[in-house]
Design a protein around this motif. Sequence first.
Motif, PDB file in Angstrom:
ATOM      1  N   THR A 190      13.766  30.870 -14.491  1.00 50.24           N
ATOM      2  CA  THR A 190      12.711  31.298 -13.594  1.00 50.24           C
ATOM      3  C   THR A 190      11.443  30.466 -13.799  1.00 50.24           C
ATOM      4  OG1 THR A 190      11.364  33.196 -12.902  1.00 50.24           O
ATOM      5  CG2 THR A 190      11.857  33.017 -15.240  1.00 50.24           C
ATOM      6  N   ASN A 191      10.605  30.439 -12.776  1.00 47.77           N
ATOM      7  CA  ASN A 191       9.317  29.742 -12.899  1.00 47.77           C
ATOM      8  C   ASN A 191       8.177  30.734 -13.110  1.00 47.77           C
ATOM      9  OD1 ASN A 191       9.094  30.951 -10.404  1.00 47.77           O
ATOM     10  ND2 ASN A 191       8.388  29.112  -9.334  1.00 47.77           N
ATOM     11  N   ILE A 192       8.518  31.936 -13.589  1.00 48.65           N
ATOM     12  CA  ILE A 192       7.510  32.983 -13.704  1.00 48.65           C
ATOM     13  C   ILE A 192       6.402  32.625 -14.690  1.00 48.65           C
ATOM     14  CG2 ILE A 192       8.684  34.315 -15.524  1.00 48.65           C
ATOM     15  CD1 ILE A 192       7.812  36.846 -13.930  1.00 48.65           C
ATOM     16  N   VAL A 193       6.734  31.878 -15.746  1.00 45.74           N
ATOM     17  CA  VAL A 193       5.688  31.469 -16.694  1.00 45.74           C
ATOM     18  C   VAL A 193       4.695  30.543 -16.002  1.00 45.74           C
ATOM     19  CG1 VAL A 193       5.187  30.192 -18.807  1.00 45.74           C
ATOM     20  CG2 VAL A 193       7.122  31.784 -18.746  1.00 45.74           C
ATOM     21  N   ARG A 194       5.214  29.575 -15.251  1.00 46.96           N
ATOM     22  CA  ARG A 194       4.328  28.631 -14.555  1.00 46.96           C
ATOM     23  C   ARG A 194       3.458  29.350 -13.534  1.00 46.96           C
ATOM     24  NH1 ARG A 194       4.424  25.800  -9.926  1.00 46.96           N
ATOM     25  NH2 ARG A 194       6.526  26.519  -9.384  1.00 46.96           N
ATOM     26  N   VAL A 195       4.055  30.270 -12.784  1.00 47.72           N
ATOM     27  CA  VAL A 195       3.296  31.001 -11.769  1.00 47.72           C
ATOM     28  C   VAL A 195       2.216  31.866 -12.415  1.00 47.72           C
ATOM     29  CG1 VAL A 195       3.452  32.807 -10.017  1.00 47.72           C
ATOM     30  CG2 VAL A 195       5.178  31.000 -10.095  1.00 47.72           C
ATOM     31  N   THR A 196       2.586  32.580 -13.480  1.00 42.72           N
ATOM     32  CA  THR A 196       1.609  33.429 -14.167  1.00 42.72           C
ATOM     33  C   THR A 196       0.515  32.586 -14.815  1.00 42.72           C
ATOM     34  OG1 THR A 196       3.379  35.021 -14.624  1.00 42.72           O
ATOM     35  CG2 THR A 196       1.333  35.300 -15.847  1.00 42.72           C
ATOM     36  N   MET A 197       0.900  31.413 -15.321  1.00 49.66           N
ATOM     37  CA  MET A 197      -0.081  30.514 -15.931  1.00 49.66           C
ATOM     38  C   MET A 197      -1.075  30.008 -14.881  1.00 49.66           C
ATOM     39  SD  MET A 197      -0.662  29.394 -19.046  1.00 49.66           S
ATOM     40  CE  MET A 197       0.917  29.415 -19.895  1.00 49.66           C
ATOM     41  N   LEU A 198      -0.605  29.728 -13.692  1.00 54.08           N
ATOM     42  CA  LEU A 198      -1.506  29.294 -12.613  1.00 54.08           C
ATOM     43  C   LEU A 198      -2.530  30.377 -12.294  1.00 54.08           C
ATOM     44  CD1 LEU A 198       1.001  27.539 -10.170  1.00 54.08           C
ATOM     45  CD2 LEU A 198      -0.839  26.433 -11.459  1.00 54.08           C
ATOM     46  N   LYS A 199      -2.073  31.628 -12.212  1.00 56.52           N
ATOM     47  CA  LYS A 199      -2.984  32.744 -11.946  1.00 56.52           C
ATOM     48  C   LYS A 199      -3.994  32.897 -13.077  1.00 56.52           C
ATOM     49  CE  LYS A 199       0.402  35.436  -9.290  1.00 56.52           C
ATOM     50  NZ  LYS A 199       1.197  36.687  -9.271  1.00 56.52           N
ATOM     51  N   LEU A 200      -3.509  32.786 -14.317  1.00 62.35           N
ATOM     52  CA  LEU A 200      -4.388  32.923 -15.479  1.00 62.35           C
ATOM     53  C   LEU A 200      -5.445  31.832 -15.488  1.00 62.35           C
ATOM     54  CD1 LEU A 200      -5.158  34.144 -18.205  1.00 62.35           C
ATOM     55  CD2 LEU A 200      -3.330  32.772 -19.256  1.00 62.35           C
ATOM     56  N   ARG A 201      -5.048  30.602 -15.233  1.00 65.22           N
ATOM     57  CA  ARG A 201      -6.011  29.491 -15.213  1.00 65.22           C
ATOM     58  C   ARG A 201      -7.066  29.697 -14.125  1.00 65.22           C
ATOM     59  NH1 ARG A 201      -1.395  24.942 -16.271  1.00 65.22           N
ATOM     60  NH2 ARG A 201      -2.116  24.236 -18.329  1.00 65.22           N
ATOM     61  N   ARG A 202      -6.611  30.145 -12.974  1.00 59.38           N
ATOM     62  CA  ARG A 202      -7.548  30.370 -11.873  1.00 59.38           C
ATOM     63  C   ARG A 202      -8.582  31.435 -12.241  1.00 59.38           C
ATOM     64  NH1 ARG A 202      -4.112  31.467  -8.254  1.00 59.38           N
ATOM     65  NH2 ARG A 202      -4.321  33.727  -8.215  1.00 59.38           N
ATOM     66  N   LYS A 203      -8.145  32.480 -12.884  1.00 56.04           N
ATOM     67  CA  LYS A 203      -9.059  33.564 -13.237  1.00 56.04           C
ATOM     68  C   LYS A 203      -9.997  33.167 -14.371  1.00 56.04           C
ATOM     69  CE  LYS A 203      -6.168  37.365 -11.594  1.00 56.04           C
ATOM     70  NZ  LYS A 203      -5.480  38.639 -11.930  1.00 56.04           N
ATOM     71  N   LEU A 204      -9.513  32.338 -15.294  1.00 60.20           N
ATOM     72  CA  LEU A 204     -10.380  31.892 -16.397  1.00 60.20           C
ATOM     73  C   LEU A 204     -11.455  30.927 -15.893  1.00 60.20           C
ATOM     74  CD1 LEU A 204      -7.793  31.346 -19.286  1.00 60.20           C
ATOM     75  CD2 LEU A 204      -9.527  33.150 -19.132  1.00 60.20           C
ATOM     76  N   GLY A 205     -11.167  30.209 -14.812  1.00 64.48           N
ATOM     77  CA  GLY A 205     -12.163  29.333 -14.204  1.00 64.48           C
ATOM     78  C   GLY A 205     -12.316  27.986 -14.888  1.00 64.48           C
ATOM     79  N   ASP A 206     -13.334  27.269 -14.470  1.00 58.66           N
ATOM     80  CA  ASP A 206     -13.609  25.922 -14.995  1.00 58.66           C
ATOM     81  C   ASP A 206     -14.646  25.975 -16.103  1.00 58.66           C
ATOM     82  OD1 ASP A 206     -11.831  24.589 -13.249  1.00 58.66           O
ATOM     83  OD2 ASP A 206     -13.310  24.700 -11.626  1.00 58.66           O
ATOM     84  N   PRO A 207     -14.606  24.956 -16.998  1.00 58.91           N
ATOM     85  CA  PRO A 207     -13.613  23.894 -17.091  1.00 58.91           C
ATOM     86  C   PRO A 207     -12.276  24.426 -17.602  1.00 58.91           C
ATOM     87  CG  PRO A 207     -15.106  23.784 -18.957  1.00 58.91           C
ATOM     88  CD  PRO A 207     -15.647  24.839 -18.049  1.00 58.91           C
ATOM     89  N   PRO A 208     -11.174  23.760 -17.236  1.00 60.30           N
ATOM     90  CA  PRO A 208      -9.853  24.221 -17.674  1.00 60.30           C
ATOM     91  C   PRO A 208      -9.771  24.282 -19.194  1.00 60.30           C
ATOM     92  CG  PRO A 208      -9.657  22.543 -15.972  1.00 60.30           C
ATOM     93  CD  PRO A 208     -11.102  22.560 -16.395  1.00 60.30           C
ATOM     94  N   VAL A 209      -9.140  25.315 -19.708  1.00 58.92           N
ATOM     95  CA  VAL A 209      -9.070  25.492 -21.150  1.00 58.92           C
ATOM     96  C   VAL A 209      -7.632  25.490 -21.669  1.00 58.92           C
ATOM     97  CG1 VAL A 209      -9.012  28.022 -21.086  1.00 58.92           C
ATOM     98  CG2 VAL A 209     -10.002  26.862 -23.065  1.00 58.92           C
TER      99      VAL A 209
END
Length: 221
Positions: A190-209
């Motif tokens: 499954t790609n669920i880790v990648r999808v969840t990671m995308l959501k997490l990154r978006r919510k954490l905001g910039d700069p990417p961490v």
Amino acid sequence: MTVMRVLVVEDEKLIADAIAEWLRREALAVDVVHDGDRALELLAGDDYDVVVLDRDLPLVDGDTVCRSMIESGARARVLMLTAASAVHERVAGLSLGADDYLSKPFAFTELSARVHALARRSRPAAPPVLQRAGIRVDYARREVHRDGRPVPLGNRELALLAELMRAEGAVVSTEELLTRVWDEHIDPFTNIVRVTMLKLRRKLGDPPVIETFPGAGYRIP
């Protein structure tokens, strides 16, 4: 702050599914089996924090499963379930090595509280708050802040972030995240880790961490 892993061993499928659904709402990784034989197979290969174990099981009964766990030195704590409420039944279950006992019918809120209490006893004490790279995770309160800004996260996003924080800069593989944050029934492709990671990154905001290492995993440096 590793996600708690629970194995539910209950032959009444409606009860087993209801328990699993309730615990998953609380961001626990839950596997379900319906007989003692399958339970022993999973316990031989997986590391659980708590086993919710019905005493009356087909193939291999709950008493035998519990006894086998004790003899093998399993780390998991056992919450034994039974339809019997007599004192001598509870004493018998505890004497086998169960850590706690709950009679049916039970309130899901009580079962959940007992599971959480047992899970805390099954693992080394962890810091109540994780902090790294300007991120602060209070897992018990389900609170995340970045540079003082509150970051509302879903249960899986929070669990994923906690795993990366707990790694203290080490790379955590996709396979490790699937095992710790989801459960055994998740599709390994499954790609669920990648999808969840995308959501997490978006919510954490910039700069990417969160850094990505193709073919290796993710980390928060």
